[in-house]
Design a protein around this motif. Structure first.
Motif, PDB file in Angstrom:
ATOM      1  N   SER A 124     -49.000 -40.973  -1.850  1.00 31.71           N
ATOM      2  CA  SER A 124     -49.006 -42.072  -2.814  1.00 31.71           C
ATOM      3  C   SER A 124     -47.721 -42.895  -2.674  1.00 31.71           C
ATOM      4  O   SER A 124     -46.691 -42.407  -2.197  1.00 31.71           O
ATOM      5  CB  SER A 124     -49.120 -41.543  -4.242  1.00 31.71           C
ATOM      6  OG  SER A 124     -47.913 -40.927  -4.648  1.00 31.71           O
ATOM      7  N   ALA A 126     -45.912 -43.865  -5.132  1.00 33.75           N
ATOM      8  CA  ALA A 126     -44.926 -43.265  -6.041  1.00 33.75           C
ATOM      9  C   ALA A 126     -44.215 -42.089  -5.379  1.00 33.75           C
ATOM     10  O   ALA A 126     -42.999 -41.919  -5.518  1.00 33.75           O
ATOM     11  CB  ALA A 126     -45.602 -42.821  -7.336  1.00 33.75           C
ATOM     12  N   GLY A 131     -40.930 -41.669  -7.070  1.00 26.84           N
ATOM     13  CA  GLY A 131     -41.263 -41.981  -8.448  1.00 26.84           C
ATOM     14  C   GLY A 131     -40.346 -42.978  -9.114  1.00 26.84           C
ATOM     15  O   GLY A 131     -40.417 -43.181 -10.333  1.00 26.84           O
ATOM     16  N   GLN A 133     -39.185 -46.750  -9.607  1.00 22.95           N
ATOM     17  CA  GLN A 133     -39.548 -48.154  -9.422  1.00 22.95           C
ATOM     18  C   GLN A 133     -38.379 -48.980  -8.895  1.00 22.95           C
ATOM     19  O   GLN A 133     -38.580 -50.045  -8.318  1.00 22.95           O
ATOM     20  CB  GLN A 133     -40.035 -48.747 -10.751  1.00 22.95           C
ATOM     21  CG  GLN A 133     -41.379 -48.229 -11.226  1.00 22.95           C
ATOM     22  CD  GLN A 133     -42.559 -48.923 -10.547  1.00 22.95           C
ATOM     23  OE1 GLN A 133     -42.401 -49.596  -9.534  1.00 22.95           O
ATOM     24  NE2 GLN A 133     -43.744 -48.742 -11.101  1.00 22.95           N
ATOM     25  N   LYS A 168     -45.007 -54.173  -4.471  1.00 23.11           N
ATOM     26  CA  LYS A 168     -44.835 -52.744  -4.736  1.00 23.11           C
ATOM     27  C   LYS A 168     -45.216 -52.468  -6.181  1.00 23.11           C
ATOM     28  O   LYS A 168     -44.638 -53.041  -7.112  1.00 23.11           O
ATOM     29  CB  LYS A 168     -43.382 -52.314  -4.508  1.00 23.11           C
ATOM     30  CG  LYS A 168     -43.081 -50.860  -4.896  1.00 23.11           C
ATOM     31  CD  LYS A 168     -41.582 -50.623  -4.953  1.00 23.11           C
ATOM     32  CE  LYS A 168     -41.257 -49.279  -5.579  1.00 23.11           C
ATOM     33  NZ  LYS A 168     -39.818 -49.136  -5.866  1.00 23.11           N
ATOM     34  N   PHE A 170     -46.705 -48.988  -8.679  1.00 17.67           N
ATOM     35  CA  PHE A 170     -47.231 -47.626  -8.806  1.00 17.67           C
ATOM     36  C   PHE A 170     -48.561 -47.617  -9.569  1.00 17.67           C
ATOM     37  O   PHE A 170     -49.285 -46.628  -9.529  1.00 17.67           O
ATOM     38  CB  PHE A 170     -46.235 -46.738  -9.557  1.00 17.67           C
ATOM     39  CG  PHE A 170     -44.951 -46.466  -8.811  1.00 17.67           C
ATOM     40  CD1 PHE A 170     -44.807 -46.806  -7.468  1.00 17.67           C
ATOM     41  CD2 PHE A 170     -43.887 -45.861  -9.448  1.00 17.67           C
ATOM     42  CE1 PHE A 170     -43.631 -46.552  -6.785  1.00 17.67           C
ATOM     43  CE2 PHE A 170     -42.693 -45.591  -8.771  1.00 17.67           C
ATOM     44  CZ  PHE A 170     -42.569 -45.946  -7.443  1.00 17.67           C
TER      45      PHE A 170
END
Length: 226
Positions: A124, A126, A131, A133, A168, A170
């Motif tokens: 993923s 993330a 994780g 941002q 970008k 998540f």
């Protein structure tokens, strides 16, 4: 798009091809567009061409996605430092346009398709960014080697244009790429001028933060941030 001179305008089929390459919905497209524009223009015309590309792509965004393309940032600076692979801090659905002017300074520019890497790794977004941002750099550049494209030809005495998917998120699927500049040897007193635009997708009717006068100032100014 109205009142655009032939030397500045992009052909409709070229705009469509650029849109497909950059505003991609799959990693079968590169996620960036690069063009060596040669020497037969001046800085003002080059910047007009960048504005024309933004406006032309915004029209396509309206037709194909019911969105518009607004400015998040715009300016000019002189840059002689080597960078890591990174994306610029920007909105989730963002795009970075860099216009490199003729210079005495040798440089190389690379694009790395980290989205394709994480797709191949079944990872993923993330997870790739831990994780966080706020992280916008590659966490291990060696892993990206098979996904790196060197922009070529990249002659220092030409006008050169790069448009990269800088997205970008998540929460939503995005298809961003990293970019990296390499300057083997800085030259004291010389400029390596980059004109830049950070653009982002937004809903129809959202007022752009930059008005016509600000855009005109960008086109005509001699000022370069150093």
């Amino acid at each position: 798009m109205n009142n655009v001179s032939p030397e500045v305008a992009f052909a409709p089929e070229q705009l469509q091809a650029i849109y497909e390459a950059v505003f991609r919905s799959a990693t079968t497209q590169p996620g960036f567009y690069y063009q060596d524009l040669g020497t037969q223009m001046d800085s003002k015309t080059f910047r007009q061409k960048m504005i024309a590309l933004k406006e032309g792509l915004s029209e396509i965004c309206t037709l194909r996605a019911n969105k518009q393309l607004n400015f998040q940032g715009i300016g000019r600076f002189s840059h002689q430092q080597t960078s890591r692979f990174h994306r610029d801090s920007a909105e989730a659905h963002s795009f970075l346009m860099l216009g490199y002017e003729p210079t005495k300074v040798d440089s190389k520019v690379y694009v790395a398709d980290y989205t394709k890497y994480i797709e191949d790794q079944n990872m993923s977004l993330a997870d790739y960014f831990g994780g966080d941002q706020d992280v916008n750099i590659a966490n291990n550049e060696q892993l990206l080697v098979p996904y790196i494209t060197k922009l070529a030809p990249f002659p220092k005495d030409h006008y050169r244009l790069l448009l990269a998917n800088n997205s970008k998120s998540f929460e939503e699927k995005t298809f961003g790429v990293f970019h990296r500049g390499e300057v083997p040897q800085a030259i004291e007193g010389a400029d390596r001028v980059l004109n830049y635009m950070t653009l982002h997708l937004c809903d129809q009717g959202v007022e752009d933060q930059y008005d016509a006068q600000t855009i005109a100032d960008f086109i005509h100014t001699e000022q370069v941030n150093r």
